[in-house]
Design an enzyme around this catalytic site. Structure first.
Site: not given
Ligand code: PXP
Length: 263
Positions: A9, A12, A45, A47, A51, A103, A153
């Site tokens: 992901n 970040h 994501h 959003r 953001r 989330t 998921e």
């Molecule tokens: N899966 C989903 C559906 C999420 O919304 C997120 C957070 O954006 C993640 C996985 C990854 O979570 P993390 O950033 O805490 O590893």
């Protein structure tokens, strides 16, 4: 043999970029590094409040990714229209609240049953397979199947918080999870229960013919617990990977700047 897929992901990276509203760090560079480093999938994501990931990021990532893109989105009509147009490899429906930091729980597939059914139908019309980001429970697995999703998921946020409260210095810091400030024996029991829920949900979903992923709050210390659950075939991980990369990369970044600022 590896039958676990890693979805990275990269939201970040966009969080950091948006803090300055400049194109640094460049999300496409993050995409490139993730693909080169073994990510099996890119997760982003879009959003409602934009953001971090922007519409243009989604288009660019879709155009340049060498691995499948898992696009997370809410059941908001405007967002669903964008996702349908973009046609990612998969859409993951997630709950979304403007005031939340991230989330914070799974999609409530019971209260929003009709909206979720409608969203799945719209995405299926655009030939997009759908995953539902849900809390781990037998009922949620059955409902997800009934609603026509291909995948679930499992939200691992509760498990991750319990693990961190029990095994790290988190309870003594100002990032403590207030509602989990409990005696260690109680945290231990709750952690066991939460792992049981994840395991049982994964087994049940698998029996129903759903593919099973998991994610949220997974890190270098707790991910081994997910690896023990055979039915889970995909993990989506963001925060801990990007956080770790600061420290695996900081030394070289400073050295490089030091070189440039040495006469
Ligand atoms: N899966 C989903 C559906 C999420 O919304 C997120 C957070 O954006 C993640 C996985 C990854 O979570 P993390 O950033 O805490 O590893």
């Amino acid at each position: 043999m590896n039958n676990m897929k890693l979805g990275v992901n990269i939201d970040h990276v966009a969080v950091l970029r948006e803090a300055r509203v400049v194109n640094d760090p460049d999300i496409l560079q993050a995409l490139y590094v993730a693909c080169e480093s073994g990510a099996d999938q890119i997760t982003i994501h879009l959003r409602e409040d934009r953001r971090h990931i922007q519409d243009s990021d989604v288009k660019n990532i879709m155009a340049h990714s060498k691995v499948p893109v898992n696009l997370e989105c809410s059941i908001n009509k405007e967002i669903l229209n964008i996702v349908s147009d973009i046609a990612p490899h998969r859409a993951t429906l997630v709950p979304e609240k403007r005031e939340e930091v991230t989330t914070e729980g799974g999609l409530d597939v019971f209260t929003y049953e009709d909206e979720v059914a409608f969203a799945i139908e719209q995405l299926h019309d655009s030939i997009i397979p759908v995953s539902l980001f849900v809390d781990p429970s037998i009922e949620a697995m059955e409902k997800s199947k009934d609603l026509g999703a291909e995948m679930v998921e499992l939200h691992t946020g509760t498990f991750s918080n319990l693990f961190n409260m029990l095994n790290s210095s988190l309870p003594h810091s100002n990032h403590s999870v207030k509602e989990m400030e409990l005696p260690r024996y109680r945290l231990s029991e709750l952690l066991e229960e939460s792992l049981e829920q994840i395991k049982n949900s994964a087994v049940h979903a698998n029996k129903l013919g759903l593919e099973v992923a998991a994610g949220h709050g997974l890190n270098y210390h707790n991910v081994h617990e997910m690896m023990k659950i055979e039915e889970i075939v995909e993990l989506n991980i963001g925060q801990s990977i990007i956080a770790r990369s600061v420290f695996t990369g900081l030394k070289d970044a400073i050295k490089e700047m030091k070189k440039l600022t040495t006469r």
